[in-house]
Scaffold this motif. Structure first.
Motif, short mmCIF file in Angstrom:
data_model
loop_
_atom_site.label_atom_id
_atom_site.label_comp_id
_atom_site.label_asym_id
_atom_site.label_seq_id
_atom_site.Cartn_x
_atom_site.Cartn_y
_atom_site.Cartn_z
N THR A 148 0.83 -1.19 0.00
CA THR A 148 0.00 0.00 0.00
C THR A 148 0.87 1.25 0.00
O THR A 148 1.78 1.39 0.82
CB THR A 148 -0.92 0.02 1.24
OG1 THR A 148 -1.76 -1.14 1.22
CG2 THR A 148 -1.77 1.27 1.25
N VAL A 149 0.60 2.15 -0.95
CA VAL A 149 1.34 3.40 -1.06
C VAL A 149 0.58 4.49 -0.32
O VAL A 149 -0.62 4.67 -0.51
CB VAL A 149 1.53 3.79 -2.54
CG1 VAL A 149 2.19 5.16 -2.66
CG2 VAL A 149 2.35 2.73 -3.27
N ARG A 150 1.29 5.22 0.52
CA ARG A 150 0.65 6.21 1.41
C ARG A 150 0.88 7.61 0.85
O ARG A 150 2.01 8.07 0.74
CB ARG A 150 1.22 6.09 2.81
CG ARG A 150 1.07 4.68 3.41
CD ARG A 150 2.08 4.42 4.50
NE ARG A 150 3.45 4.51 4.01
CZ ARG A 150 4.53 4.37 4.77
NH1 ARG A 150 4.40 4.13 6.06
NH2 ARG A 150 5.74 4.48 4.25
N ALA A 151 -0.22 8.29 0.52
CA ALA A 151 -0.14 9.63 -0.06
C ALA A 151 -0.72 10.66 0.90
O ALA A 151 -1.73 10.41 1.56
CB ALA A 151 -0.90 9.69 -1.39
N GLY A 152 -0.06 11.79 0.99
CA GLY A 152 -0.53 12.89 1.81
C GLY A 152 -0.69 14.14 0.97
O GLY A 152 0.12 14.41 0.08
N PHE A 153 -1.74 14.92 1.23
CA PHE A 153 -2.01 16.15 0.49
C PHE A 153 -1.95 17.34 1.45
O PHE A 153 -2.76 17.43 2.38
CB PHE A 153 -3.40 16.09 -0.17
CG PHE A 153 -3.53 15.03 -1.22
CD1 PHE A 153 -3.34 15.33 -2.56
CD2 PHE A 153 -3.84 13.71 -0.87
CE1 PHE A 153 -3.47 14.35 -3.53
CE2 PHE A 153 -3.98 12.74 -1.83
CZ PHE A 153 -3.79 13.05 -3.17
N LEU A 154 -1.00 18.23 1.22
CA LEU A 154 -0.91 19.45 2.02
C LEU A 154 -1.73 20.53 1.32
O LEU A 154 -1.37 20.99 0.23
CB LEU A 154 0.55 19.90 2.16
CG LEU A 154 0.77 21.22 2.91
CD1 LEU A 154 0.17 21.17 4.31
CD2 LEU A 154 2.24 21.57 2.95
N GLN A 211 -6.98 -1.41 -1.80
CA GLN A 211 -5.89 -1.15 -0.85
C GLN A 211 -4.54 -0.88 -1.52
O GLN A 211 -3.49 -1.08 -0.91
CB GLN A 211 -5.75 -2.31 0.14
CG GLN A 211 -7.01 -2.55 0.94
CD GLN A 211 -6.89 -3.71 1.92
OE1 GLN A 211 -6.07 -4.61 1.73
NE2 GLN A 211 -7.70 -3.68 2.97
N LEU A 212 -4.57 -0.36 -2.75
CA LEU A 212 -3.31 0.05 -3.36
C LEU A 212 -2.78 1.34 -2.74
O LEU A 212 -1.58 1.53 -2.62
CB LEU A 212 -3.49 0.26 -4.87
CG LEU A 212 -3.69 -0.98 -5.74
CD1 LEU A 212 -3.76 -0.57 -7.20
CD2 LEU A 212 -2.56 -1.98 -5.53
#
Length: 327
Positions: free
Chosen positions: A19-25, A51-52
């Motif tokens: 699973t790749v975890r992305a965050g958006f500021l 769940q990618l």
């Protein structure tokens, strides 16, 4: 045609992707369309292969953030070093009215993210903040035209492109909502495979996916007569037109039409028409409450047995086994 069609859903169910975890500021007055284009792409990827990706939104404070459309968003949390350590991708979401002012705190957080090996992305004028932190030296990047001069002024070692998006190693930048969408698609293709990207396109960008080519390495544009034929096919799924009728509408002979499909789409008109019908059938089975019989009639099939045979040929299982995505 099997590889060309929508066989992106769990092609290899035994393969467990991390699973790749992305965050958006979300910066003040960030472009809501650009942000949602990327987020929607990740969410759709999860719909096709669960769940990618995971995603979180951050603000510079624990308060609300106003988007460029005036909609108020409350991020999941305030960004800090601890949050950054848990990310694989950090997306800086700017906008037309986002002030080009980087605080020491933000600059320090971006530098920390780069030090930790987090992929860094910038939407609209998000590249400006990456450049201000000194993280674009030796990179190519995309930024909204209004902010190119400002970025180029202090990023002397950065090639500021006029392209809608640029992916250069671990830096992803886009200058518009459309660029953000294609940037996300290209990034996902690098992580997974072309089949998954085609599946996302089929859902989110059907106008583009209709003309997706089997032989993508050949840079051939779809001609106006062929586009007209594809539109006719798409508008006549329930009662498919004969090839001779399509040729008359296009002002071409049957042989000329077959040559256009072969040269520009790498297939025959009959197979392409079948793909449109079977793709629409799958969409109806997944996203509506229509019965299998209603679906096969809507897509121009004459019998359940013929429909089942064609469906199994394209997707590897019978239509009765299709996953219903509506509640």
């Amino acid at each position: 045609m099997k590889g060309k069609n929508l066989r992106y859903l769990n092609d290899n169910p035994n393969a467990m992707a991390r699973t790749v975890r992305a965050g958006f500021l979300l910066l003040e007055h960030f472009s809501l369309p650009a942000f949602t284009q990327v987020l929607d792409t990740l969410v759709t990827a999860n719909l096709l292969r669960p769940q990618l990706f995971t995603s979180r939104t951050f603000g510079m404070s624990d308060g609300e953030v106003v988007s460029d459309l005036g909609l108020v968003i409350r991020p999941d949390s305030q960004i800090d070093c601890a949050a950054i350590k848990d990310l694989d991708l950090l997306v800086i979401c700017g906008g037309y009215r986002t002030e080009l002012k980087a605080s020491e705190e933000l600059t320090g957080l971006l530098a920390k993210a780069a030090e930790l090996g987090v992929n860094l992305a910038g939407l609209w004028n998000g590249a400006w903040f990456l450049g201000r932190a000194g993280l674009l030296e030796g990179y190519r990047c995309a930024v909204h035209p209004e902010h190119r001069p400002a970025l180029a002024e202090f990023c002397k070692a950065t090639q500021v492109s006029s392209e809608p998006y640029v992916i250069d190693r671990d830096r992803l930048t886009a200058s518009s909502p459309s660029g953000a969408f294609h940037m996300a698609l290209d990034w996902i293709k690098g992580l997974h495979d072309k089949a998954l990207v085609e599946g996302i396109e089929d859902i989110l960008a059907f106008e583009e996916s209709r003309y997706r080519r089997i032989k993508p390495a050949e840079n051939i544009c779809v001609s106006a007569p062929l586009r007209e034929v594809v539109k006719l096919m798409d508008a006549n799924l329930e009662e498919p037109l004969e090839l001779e009728q399509l040729a008359v509408y296009a002002g071409r002979s049957r042989r000329q039409l077959e040559r256009l499909f072969r040269e520009q789409l790498g297939t025959t008109p009959q197979r392409y028409y079948m793909e449109l019908r079977i793709t629409e059938a799958r969409r109806l089975l997944q996203h509506t409450e229509l019965s299998q019989v209603e679906v096969l009639v809507a897509c121009g099939f004459v019998s359940p047995s013929h429909f089942s045979k064609c469906y199994s040929s394209y997707f590897g299982y019978r239509p009765s086994k299709e996953v219903r995505l509506v509640k």
